[in-house]
Design an enzyme around this catalytic site. Structure first.
Site, PDB file in Angstrom:
ATOM      1  N   GLU A 266       0.840  -1.200   0.000  1.00 12.21           N
ATOM      2  CA  GLU A 266       0.000   0.000   0.000  1.00 12.21           C
ATOM      3  C   GLU A 266       0.871   1.244   0.000  1.00 12.21           C
ATOM      4  OE1 GLU A 266      -3.307   2.404   2.690  1.00 12.21           O
ATOM      5  OE2 GLU A 266      -2.769   0.347   3.214  1.00 12.21           O
ATOM      6  N   LYS A 398      -8.053 -15.007  16.595  1.00 16.28           N
ATOM      7  CA  LYS A 398      -8.291 -14.630  15.196  1.00 16.28           C
ATOM      8  C   LYS A 398      -9.729 -14.206  14.931  1.00 16.28           C
ATOM      9  CE  LYS A 398      -4.629 -17.656  13.409  1.00 16.28           C
ATOM     10  NZ  LYS A 398      -4.217 -18.316  14.665  1.00 16.28           N
ATOM     11  N   ASP A 474       1.939 -14.130  12.895  1.00 13.62           N
ATOM     12  CA  ASP A 474       0.766 -14.719  12.237  1.00 13.62           C
ATOM     13  C   ASP A 474      -0.122 -13.586  11.734  1.00 13.62           C
ATOM     14  OD1 ASP A 474      -1.523 -16.008  11.453  1.00 13.62           O
ATOM     15  OD2 ASP A 474      -1.602 -17.343  13.179  1.00 13.62           O
ATOM     16  N   HIS A 572      -2.558  10.253  -1.559  1.00 12.86           N
ATOM     17  CA  HIS A 572      -2.757   8.929  -2.145  1.00 12.86           C
ATOM     18  C   HIS A 572      -2.716   8.980  -3.666  1.00 12.86           C
ATOM     19  CE1 HIS A 572      -3.672   5.774   0.874  1.00 12.86           C
ATOM     20  NE2 HIS A 572      -3.777   6.814   1.666  1.00 12.86           N
TER      21      HIS A 572
END
Length: 590
Positions: A266, A398, A474, A572
């Site tokens: 990004e 998670k 993770d 951006h």
């Protein structure tokens, strides 16, 4: 139904070059009348509905009406028989006819719903019945054409697959690829059979390209240590993904400077975090505190009654039993230390949340082994306990969960900094008042309106994900690790701003899993937290958690300033838009 035999094959002298302009063959005729030939040339393909005496929609309407009318009549007749105690098996001629009509209409409707299957079956059967002795080749199919060719319609087709670029494999490897394709050798067993992980990945990759017809060109194979992931990181590899790593910093945190690696695709993310680090550095840096350090696992067990489940809860939460349970739990590892046990009841089910320190490991496997030890120990006092699962989602791993937001999981960290007003104006291009107001309306009120759970921030997950990928954590645990509340307050009579982030469940480790891979290990080494701490167990993982929180603080400060100053879209468009001309790569096939 008009089923006609296909014309026989042409004699050997007839070939493709002798076709007529309309695609048919010249006047080779079998011994048949001209009427048959004319009918055969204009007859449409047979359909199952051709056998019906009425048009299909009228036939359907007749049978639907018949079915429901007869069913209604019979139900009324049977009701009357039951009311007047007349045996049901005694039927009149009218009732017998109605039963026959009901069965017939039911059979028709059953066939109607499968009309496509029936039609295709009859068509196939009619063709096969006439050509049992003939082997049909490509030219025969052209002879069967009975109707004029359909008009050519321009349609958009799916892009053709990339041409497969295959490697020149040794003869032995080529045989193994064929065995994999034939199912003789399972793909997952290549490493154990060959004893060479790189070679196994190459053979698996080639087999995958052949079976899918898709090229993997562009997915690197060379330059990676496949031995390092065997049995711990990834199964059945065919290559690896390249993700660029940028550096934000220096991040001045607790008196130390850190260059923070961020793996991301990004644009603007690293640049924005870097600007926040600069503003914090000039203002004297940030400070952090680890509030709690404990990984959790919560099995779900079931009893015959809720009372019995409650007895387990009282037993586990009793201070008198904790020391004994801790001894049993701590056998699983020299680093595992049971901290507390909390149990909640849902009917006759008990959800038991164990929390323990895990040293410098993230610790999911460690705490799971400790929980297994305790469950086995409990069977002596609770033989009627049925262990449904080692994880009952009360952990919670998670998944966004209030229990993690309130109780914490992993490392609970708070990080703060004071940014001077002139720095806000010169570096961040905004004002203290604008930042405070935006934070209140966006991060606090806006997130509350959205019903957010732990999402009272601008983009904490951006920074958490980038650092996690770079350091071998993770990535899926970004879900709970990104729970964060960002606070901003004007201080010193409104001249300066105090900013803080509170993150109750940062789940990181510096040993085990992906932290052992070469690239991720290098990023940990850059931060000075590679491997287990030699000073005190868990120090490196706690320091990594504070670095994550410090980077999030910098990212929050910079993004909020960009939004307050109206720079978000402009930045951006400048840094997150490709300037490459890709029009030549876009193809449309019609």
């Amino acid at each position: 139904m008009d089923l006609r035999r296909r014309p026989p094959k042409p004699p050997p002298s007839v070939n493709n070059t002798n076709k007529n302009p309309n695609g048919s063959y010249p006047s080779y005729q079998p011994t048949r009348s001209s009427d048959d030939d004319r009918l055969r040339s204009i007859a449409p393909p047979p359909k199952a509905s051709d056998a019906l005496p009425l048009p299909l929609y009228l036939t359907n309407a007749v049978f639907f009406t018949l079915f429901f009318s007869v069913a209604y009549y019979l139900l009324h007749r049977w009701r009357d028989k039951i009311r007047y105690n007349t045996p049901l098996h005694v039927v009149t001629i009218t009732e017998l006819g109605a039963i026959i009509a009901l069965i017939a209409s039911f059979i028709y409707l059953l066939g109607f719903f499968g009309i496509d299957f029936v039609q295709s079956f009859i068509s196939r059967a009619s063709g096969d019945a006439w050509d049992l002795a003939d082997s049909i080749d490509e030219d025969d199919h052209r002879l069967v054409t009975c109707s004029p060719p359909a008009p050519i319609v321009s349609v958009t087709k799916l892009p053709a697959p990339e041409p497969i670029v295959t490697e020149s494999l040794p003869e032995e490897d080529e045989e193994i690829v064929k065995s994999v394709l034939d199912g003789v050798i399972p793909s997952y067993s290549l490493e154990s059979r060959l004893g060479d992980c790189k070679r196994a990945a190459s053979i698996r990759r080639e087999a995958l390209q052949r079976v899918t017809g898709r090229s993997l060109e562009g997915l690197p194979l060379d330059g990676f240590d496949y031995e390092s992931i065997l049995g711990q990181c990834c199964e059945m590899p065919v290559g690896y993904i390249q993700i660029p790593v940028g550096i934000a910093g220096p991040l001045l945190l607790d008196g130390y400077e850190y260059s923070v690696p961020m793996a991301t695709t990004e644009g603007c993310l690293v640049a924005s975090t870097n600007r926040g680090c600069k503003a914090m550095y000039i203002s004297g840096g940030a400070t952090s505190t680890v509030l709690k350090d404990g990984m959790t696992r919560a099995p779900v067990v079931r009893f015959a009654s809720a009372r019995r489940a409650s007895e387990l809860k009282f037993f586990l939460e009793s201070p008198e039993n904790f020391d004994t349970l801790a001894v049993v739990f701590n056998r699983s590892s020299r680093f595992a230390r049971l901290q507390n046990i909390k149990c909640t009841i849902a009917g006759k089910n008990a959800y038991v949340r164990f929390s323990c320190s895990t040293g410098d490991a993230m610790g999911m496997n460690m705490v799971s082994k400790g929980v297994q030890n305790v469950l086995e120990y409990l069977t002596d006092d609770f033989p009627d306990m049925d262990v449904i699962g080692i994880s009952g989602n009360f952990c919670s791993d998670k998944k966004p969960a209030a229990v993690n937001w309130i109780e914490g999981r992993g490392k609970s960290v708070v990080c703060e900094a004071v940014i001077r007003g002139e720095i806000v104006n010169k570096v961040l291009k905004t004002s203290v008042a604008a930042l405070v107001e935006l934070n209140m309306l966006k991060n606090l009120a806006g997130s509350a309106v959205a019903g957010s759970l732990g999402g009272f921030n601008a983009h904490a997950s951006n920074i958490v994900s980038a650092v996690f990928i770079a350091t071998g954590q993770d990535p899926a645990q970004n879900v709970e690790s990104s729970q964060c509340i960002t606070m901003m307050e004007a201080i010193n009579d409104g001249k300066d701003i105090h900013i803080s982030v509170t993150m109750p469940s940062i789940e990181v480790g510096t040993v085990g899993g992906g932290t052992q891979l070469a690239s991720q290990s290098a990023c940990l080494n850059l931060l000075g937290v590679k491997g287990a701490s030699k000073e005190a167990p868990g120090m490196n993982s706690r320091r990594l958690a504070t670095i994550v929180a410090g980077a999030v603080l910098a990212g929050e400060l910079s993004l909020m300033s960009a939004i307050a100053a109206g720079q978000l879209v402009r930045s951006h468009m400048k840094y997150n838009r490709s300037s490459r001309d890709i029009s030549g790569a876009t193809t449309t096939t019609t």
